[in-house]
Design a protein around this motif. Structure first.
Motif, PDB file in Angstrom:
ATOM      1  N   PHE A   1       0.829  -1.210   0.000  1.00  0.00           N
ATOM      2  CA  PHE A   1       0.000   0.000   0.000  1.00  0.00           C
ATOM      3  C   PHE A   1       0.859   1.253   0.000  1.00  0.00           C
ATOM      4  O   PHE A   1       0.610   2.194  -0.768  1.00  0.00           O
ATOM      5  N   PHE A   2       1.884   1.271   0.847  1.00  0.00           N
ATOM      6  CA  PHE A   2       2.706   2.479   0.933  1.00  0.00           C
ATOM      7  C   PHE A   2       3.638   2.637  -0.274  1.00  0.00           C
ATOM      8  O   PHE A   2       4.033   3.761  -0.598  1.00  0.00           O
ATOM      9  N   LEU A   3       3.962   1.541  -0.940  1.00  0.00           N
ATOM     10  CA  LEU A   3       4.667   1.675  -2.211  1.00  0.00           C
ATOM     11  C   LEU A   3       3.781   2.376  -3.240  1.00  0.00           C
ATOM     12  O   LEU A   3       4.246   3.221  -4.010  1.00  0.00           O
ATOM     13  N   THR A   4       2.501   2.014  -3.249  1.00  0.00           N
ATOM     14  CA  THR A   4       1.567   2.690  -4.153  1.00  0.00           C
ATOM     15  C   THR A   4       1.453   4.166  -3.795  1.00  0.00           C
ATOM     16  O   THR A   4       1.376   5.025  -4.687  1.00  0.00           O
ATOM     17  N   VAL A   5       1.432   4.480  -2.500  1.00  0.00           N
ATOM     18  CA  VAL A   5       1.410   5.883  -2.058  1.00  0.00           C
ATOM     19  C   VAL A   5       2.585   6.643  -2.670  1.00  0.00           C
ATOM     20  O   VAL A   5       2.427   7.742  -3.233  1.00  0.00           O
ATOM     21  N   GLU A   6       3.782   6.061  -2.567  1.00  0.00           N
ATOM     22  CA  GLU A   6       4.978   6.729  -3.081  1.00  0.00           C
ATOM     23  C   GLU A   6       4.934   6.866  -4.595  1.00  0.00           C
ATOM     24  O   GLU A   6       5.227   7.931  -5.151  1.00  0.00           O
ATOM     25  N   LEU A   7       4.582   5.796  -5.270  1.00  0.00           N
ATOM     26  CA  LEU A   7       4.685   5.777  -6.732  1.00  0.00           C
ATOM     27  C   LEU A   7       3.623   6.632  -7.416  1.00  0.00           C
ATOM     28  O   LEU A   7       3.851   7.152  -8.511  1.00  0.00           O
ATOM     29  N   THR A   8       2.459   6.760  -6.791  1.00  0.00           N
ATOM     30  CA  THR A   8       1.396   7.559  -7.409  1.00  0.00           C
ATOM     31  C   THR A   8       1.498   9.039  -7.072  1.00  0.00           C
ATOM     32  O   THR A   8       0.721   9.851  -7.594  1.00  0.00           O
ATOM     33  N   THR A   9       2.444   9.397  -6.197  1.00  0.00           N
ATOM     34  CA  THR A   9       2.558  10.799  -5.783  1.00  0.00           C
ATOM     35  C   THR A   9       2.795  11.718  -6.969  1.00  0.00           C
ATOM     36  O   THR A   9       2.190  12.800  -7.062  1.00  0.00           O
ATOM     37  N   LEU A  10       3.666  11.327  -7.895  1.00  0.00           N
ATOM     38  CA  LEU A  10       3.999  12.204  -9.020  1.00  0.00           C
ATOM     39  C   LEU A  10       2.764  12.566  -9.838  1.00  0.00           C
ATOM     40  O   LEU A  10       2.496  13.747 -10.098  1.00  0.00           O
ATOM     41  N   ALA A  11       2.006  11.546 -10.235  1.00  0.00           N
ATOM     42  CA  ALA A  11       0.829  11.804 -11.076  1.00  0.00           C
ATOM     43  C   ALA A  11      -0.249  12.571 -10.318  1.00  0.00           C
ATOM     44  O   ALA A  11      -0.950  13.415 -10.894  1.00  0.00           O
ATOM     45  N   MET A  12      -0.404  12.297  -9.027  1.00  0.00           N
ATOM     46  CA  MET A  12      -1.430  12.992  -8.254  1.00  0.00           C
ATOM     47  C   MET A  12      -1.034  14.443  -7.971  1.00  0.00           C
ATOM     48  O   MET A  12      -1.890  15.334  -7.981  1.00  0.00           O
ATOM     49  N   GLU A  13       0.247  14.669  -7.688  1.00  0.00           N
ATOM     50  CA  GLU A  13       0.688  16.048  -7.468  1.00  0.00           C
ATOM     51  C   GLU A  13       0.477  16.893  -8.708  1.00  0.00           C
ATOM     52  O   GLU A  13       0.168  18.082  -8.618  1.00  0.00           O
TER      53      GLU A  13
END
Length: 256
Positions: free
Chosen positions: A172-184
């Motif tokens: 779950f927290f890997l997904t948090v990190e990896l999706t940060t770029l697109a969400m930001e």
């Protein structure tokens, strides 16, 4: 059934990212650079930990000096320290790689997920925020993984339940990190990103667990990192926060 379908769909987004970088080899090579740098840092740190694990175990267990079986006990502690260091390396590899490669992965994510209203900021302005968010995420990870680490020594539970829960938490927290770029790039702050991922937990877990298990394999984390970034961008674009269609202007009213 829907949760299982969403979970497998999340796994599929990693393979979509893998397909994207396979079709765009130049971007795959571009994304390898920060992963190689982070890998070198972790290799040096883990070698240092491995060569000094016995001394560190003795330092941490002075109470065992008078035990007749202290050597066996400290060997177990030393092995646990090395395994714990390896687990921390896997969990934090993504955060460090993204911090090192922020300008690289910003471009890669933008190439996978172009936005018509994209308002990119220079990487040196976004880097402090990215590091701060990564540290907050790491704090959350430690709140879960430290108790799981000690529960791992409990017979039966430590060999069955704990690894599964650990993989789910780390995923779950890997997904948090990896999706940060697109969400930001969509203007979403950390609170909004967490809320969106919790609302789509099955998809987030499917994607993150697949990446986590792959990252456990030596050297695969380096090769798969660009695919993980691309897959995360596709996950956000397609499932989590689809890009709204550009509104078409209303046709002019006919003249009276």
């Amino acid at each position: 059934m829907r949760a299982l379908r969403d979970f497998t769909g999340g796994v599929g987004f990693f393979f979509q990212g893998l397909g994207w970088v396979a079709r765009n080899g130049r971007w795959w090579l571009f994304g390898l650079i920060p992963a190689l740098i982070a890998f070198a840092v972790y290799v040096v740190a883990l070698i240092f930990l491995g060569t000094n694990a016995s001394d560190l175990a003795a330092f941490l267990t002075p109470f065992a000096d008078m035990w007749s079986w202290r050597e066996a006990f400290r060997t177990v502690v030393a092995v646990a320290l090395v395994l714990g260091g390896l687990a921390v390396a896997v969990i934090t590899f993504t955060a460090l790689t993204l911090a090192i490669g922020d300008p690289f992965y910003e471009r890669l994510s933008g190439e996978v997920d172009p936005l018509e209203t994209d308002d990119d900021q220079p990487w040196w302005r976004t880097l402090p925020r990215s590091i701060r968010d990564s540290l907050v995420t790491l704090l959350y990870v430690l709140l879960f993984t430290i108790p799981l680490f000690f529960l791992g020594f409990v017979p039966v539970i430590g060999q069955t339940v704990v690894p599964v829960v650990g993989a789910l938490v780390s995923g779950f927290f890997l997904t948090v990190e990896l999706t940060t770029l697109a969400m930001e790039r969509r203007g979403m702050v950390r609170k909004d990103r967490f809320a969106l991922l919790r609302a789509n937990k099955s998809s987030a877990l499917g994607f993150g667990v697949a990446v986590f298990l792959l990252f456990l394999v030596p050297f695969v984390a380096i090769v798969a990192m660009p695919a993980a970034v691309a897959g995360a961008a596709l996950l956000v674009r397609t499932r989590l926060a689809p890009t709204p269609p550009t509104p078409t202007p209303n046709p002019p009213s006919p003249a009276p």
